[in-house]
Write a protein that holds these residues in place. Structure first.
Motif, PDB file in Angstrom:
ATOM      1  N   ARG A  19      -2.314  -2.593   0.367  1.00  0.00           N
ATOM      2  CA  ARG A  19      -0.862  -2.793   0.370  1.00  0.00           C
ATOM      3  C   ARG A  19      -0.167  -1.838   1.326  1.00  0.00           C
ATOM      4  O   ARG A  19       0.781  -2.211   2.011  1.00  0.00           O
ATOM      5  CB  ARG A  19      -0.291  -2.638  -1.044  1.00  0.00           C
ATOM      6  CG  ARG A  19      -0.684  -3.727  -2.014  1.00  0.00           C
ATOM      7  CD  ARG A  19       0.157  -4.975  -1.842  1.00  0.00           C
ATOM      8  NE  ARG A  19      -0.294  -6.039  -2.710  1.00  0.00           N
ATOM      9  CZ  ARG A  19       0.281  -6.366  -3.853  1.00  0.00           C
ATOM     10  NH1 ARG A  19       1.342  -5.723  -4.280  1.00  0.00           N
ATOM     11  NH2 ARG A  19      -0.207  -7.357  -4.571  1.00  0.00           N
ATOM     12  N   GLU A  20      -0.646  -0.595   1.395  1.00  0.00           N
ATOM     13  CA  GLU A  20       0.018   0.352   2.306  1.00  0.00           C
ATOM     14  C   GLU A  20      -0.115  -0.081   3.769  1.00  0.00           C
ATOM     15  O   GLU A  20       0.756   0.199   4.582  1.00  0.00           O
ATOM     16  CB  GLU A  20      -0.470   1.795   2.101  1.00  0.00           C
ATOM     17  CG  GLU A  20      -1.943   1.995   2.315  1.00  0.00           C
ATOM     18  CD  GLU A  20      -2.759   1.998   1.031  1.00  0.00           C
ATOM     19  OE1 GLU A  20      -3.818   2.638   1.028  1.00  0.00           O
ATOM     20  OE2 GLU A  20      -2.354   1.362   0.046  1.00  0.00           O
ATOM     21  N   ASP A  21      -1.206  -0.778   4.095  1.00  0.00           N
ATOM     22  CA  ASP A  21      -1.363  -1.305   5.458  1.00  0.00           C
ATOM     23  C   ASP A  21      -0.302  -2.373   5.740  1.00  0.00           C
ATOM     24  O   ASP A  21       0.228  -2.465   6.853  1.00  0.00           O
ATOM     25  CB  ASP A  21      -2.757  -1.900   5.660  1.00  0.00           C
ATOM     26  CG  ASP A  21      -3.851  -0.875   5.489  1.00  0.00           C
ATOM     27  OD1 ASP A  21      -3.727   0.232   6.055  1.00  0.00           O
ATOM     28  OD2 ASP A  21      -4.837  -1.170   4.778  1.00  0.00           O
ATOM     29  N   VAL A  23       2.668  -2.479   4.376  1.00  0.00           N
ATOM     30  CA  VAL A  23       3.938  -1.778   4.541  1.00  0.00           C
ATOM     31  C   VAL A  23       4.044  -1.210   5.959  1.00  0.00           C
ATOM     32  O   VAL A  23       5.076  -1.353   6.625  1.00  0.00           O
ATOM     33  CB  VAL A  23       4.092  -0.662   3.486  1.00  0.00           C
ATOM     34  CG1 VAL A  23       5.291   0.219   3.784  1.00  0.00           C
ATOM     35  CG2 VAL A  23       4.185  -1.263   2.093  1.00  0.00           C
ATOM     36  N   ARG A  24       2.958  -0.595   6.425  1.00  0.00           N
ATOM     37  CA  ARG A  24       2.970  -0.035   7.789  1.00  0.00           C
ATOM     38  C   ARG A  24       3.171  -1.141   8.826  1.00  0.00           C
ATOM     39  O   ARG A  24       3.925  -0.987   9.785  1.00  0.00           O
ATOM     40  CB  ARG A  24       1.675   0.714   8.066  1.00  0.00           C
ATOM     41  CG  ARG A  24       1.564   2.035   7.353  1.00  0.00           C
ATOM     42  CD  ARG A  24       0.276   2.773   7.761  1.00  0.00           C
ATOM     43  NE  ARG A  24       0.065   3.916   6.929  1.00  0.00           N
ATOM     44  CZ  ARG A  24      -0.747   3.953   5.874  1.00  0.00           C
ATOM     45  NH1 ARG A  24      -1.478   2.905   5.549  1.00  0.00           N
ATOM     46  NH2 ARG A  24      -0.870   5.047   5.157  1.00  0.00           N
ATOM     47  N   TYR A  25       2.465  -2.250   8.632  1.00  0.00           N
ATOM     48  CA  TYR A  25       2.585  -3.352   9.581  1.00  0.00           C
ATOM     49  C   TYR A  25       4.000  -3.934   9.556  1.00  0.00           C
ATOM     50  O   TYR A  25       4.562  -4.256  10.604  1.00  0.00           O
ATOM     51  CB  TYR A  25       1.553  -4.444   9.303  1.00  0.00           C
ATOM     52  CG  TYR A  25       1.565  -5.497  10.379  1.00  0.00           C
ATOM     53  CD1 TYR A  25       0.891  -5.292  11.572  1.00  0.00           C
ATOM     54  CD2 TYR A  25       2.299  -6.665  10.238  1.00  0.00           C
ATOM     55  CE1 TYR A  25       0.941  -6.233  12.589  1.00  0.00           C
ATOM     56  CE2 TYR A  25       2.361  -7.611  11.240  1.00  0.00           C
ATOM     57  CZ  TYR A  25       1.674  -7.385  12.416  1.00  0.00           C
ATOM     58  OH  TYR A  25       1.736  -8.309  13.420  1.00  0.00           O
ATOM     59  N   GLY A  27       6.724  -2.361   8.944  1.00  0.00           N
ATOM     60  CA  GLY A  27       7.579  -1.443   9.688  1.00  0.00           C
ATOM     61  C   GLY A  27       7.395  -1.568  11.188  1.00  0.00           C
ATOM     62  O   GLY A  27       8.366  -1.530  11.946  1.00  0.00           O
ATOM     63  N   ALA A  28       6.158  -1.738  11.626  1.00  0.00           N
ATOM     64  CA  ALA A  28       5.876  -1.836  13.062  1.00  0.00           C
ATOM     65  C   ALA A  28       6.337  -3.174  13.637  1.00  0.00           C
ATOM     66  O   ALA A  28       6.819  -3.236  14.764  1.00  0.00           O
ATOM     67  CB  ALA A  28       4.382  -1.643  13.321  1.00  0.00           C
ATOM     68  N   SER A  29       6.200  -4.237  12.847  1.00  0.00           N
ATOM     69  CA  SER A  29       6.498  -5.574  13.360  1.00  0.00           C
ATOM     70  C   SER A  29       7.920  -6.036  13.063  1.00  0.00           C
ATOM     71  O   SER A  29       8.417  -6.958  13.703  1.00  0.00           O
ATOM     72  CB  SER A  29       5.529  -6.591  12.756  1.00  0.00           C
ATOM     73  OG  SER A  29       5.788  -6.748  11.354  1.00  0.00           O
ATOM     74  N   TRP A  37       4.858  -8.023   0.149  1.00  0.00           N
ATOM     75  CA  TRP A  37       4.936  -6.816  -0.668  1.00  0.00           C
ATOM     76  C   TRP A  37       5.320  -7.070  -2.124  1.00  0.00           C
ATOM     77  O   TRP A  37       5.097  -6.221  -2.977  1.00  0.00           O
ATOM     78  CB  TRP A  37       5.877  -5.771  -0.066  1.00  0.00           C
ATOM     79  CG  TRP A  37       7.266  -6.260   0.237  1.00  0.00           C
ATOM     80  CD1 TRP A  37       7.700  -6.781   1.418  1.00  0.00           C
ATOM     81  CD2 TRP A  37       8.393  -6.283  -0.643  1.00  0.00           C
ATOM     82  NE1 TRP A  37       9.020  -7.131   1.332  1.00  0.00           N
ATOM     83  CE2 TRP A  37       9.481  -6.825   0.078  1.00  0.00           C
ATOM     84  CE3 TRP A  37       8.598  -5.887  -1.971  1.00  0.00           C
ATOM     85  CZ2 TRP A  37      10.737  -6.998  -0.477  1.00  0.00           C
ATOM     86  CZ3 TRP A  37       9.859  -6.050  -2.519  1.00  0.00           C
ATOM     87  CH2 TRP A  37      10.909  -6.596  -1.775  1.00  0.00           C
TER      88      TRP A  37
END
Length: 135
Positions: A19-21, A23-25, A27-29, A37
């Motif tokens: 799940r944290e991946d 969230v990071r994606y 934010g980046a995309s 989520w």
């Protein structure tokens, strides 16, 4: 530049998405769609759970090719068809996706490589194909 022959199998790659991946994606995309989520929103839309971004799955898949290449710039074309979502549970294990690739065609300094993506026992990409420059 790599050399390639028809039937060559590239080293497989397994990627674990948590799940944290996602969230990071997001934010980046800039893709904050709640299906990536929120279990509640995913269920409301009939999904089996929170799913990984399709483009994150696509980017992870091509790594089986770019990790094999001497120079990732030798990748000249890449495309996939999305067939099944990668469901990412809310736990510490996440979802593992295994990518394999095999050279299907070699001609005129280019190799066409078919990529297979398996999450659980489901094939999650269809017609995933990369074209790379070879010797």
């Amino acid at each position: 530049m790599k050399s390639a022959e028809i039937g060559l199998e590239l080293p497989p790659l397994t990627v674990t998405l948590r799940r944290e991946d996602l969230v990071r994606y997001a934010g980046a995309s800039g893709d904050f769609n709640p299906i990536h989520w929120s279990d509640r929103m995913a269920a409301a839309l009939g999904l089996p759970g929170v799913i990984a971004h399709g483009m994150l799955t696509m980017a992870s898949a091509v790594r089986v090719v770019t990790d094999w290449l001497d120079d990732p710039a030798d990748l000249v074309e890449y495309g996939v068809r999305f067939t099944k979502p990668v469901v990412v549970p809310d736990d510490d294990k996440g979802a593992s996706v295994t990518f394999s690739a095999k050279v299907d065609k070699v001609a005129d300094g280019l190799a066409e490589i078919d990529i297979t993506a398996i999450a659980g026992e489901e094939k999650v990409l269809g017609r995933a194909r990369a074209v790379v420059r070879v010797q």
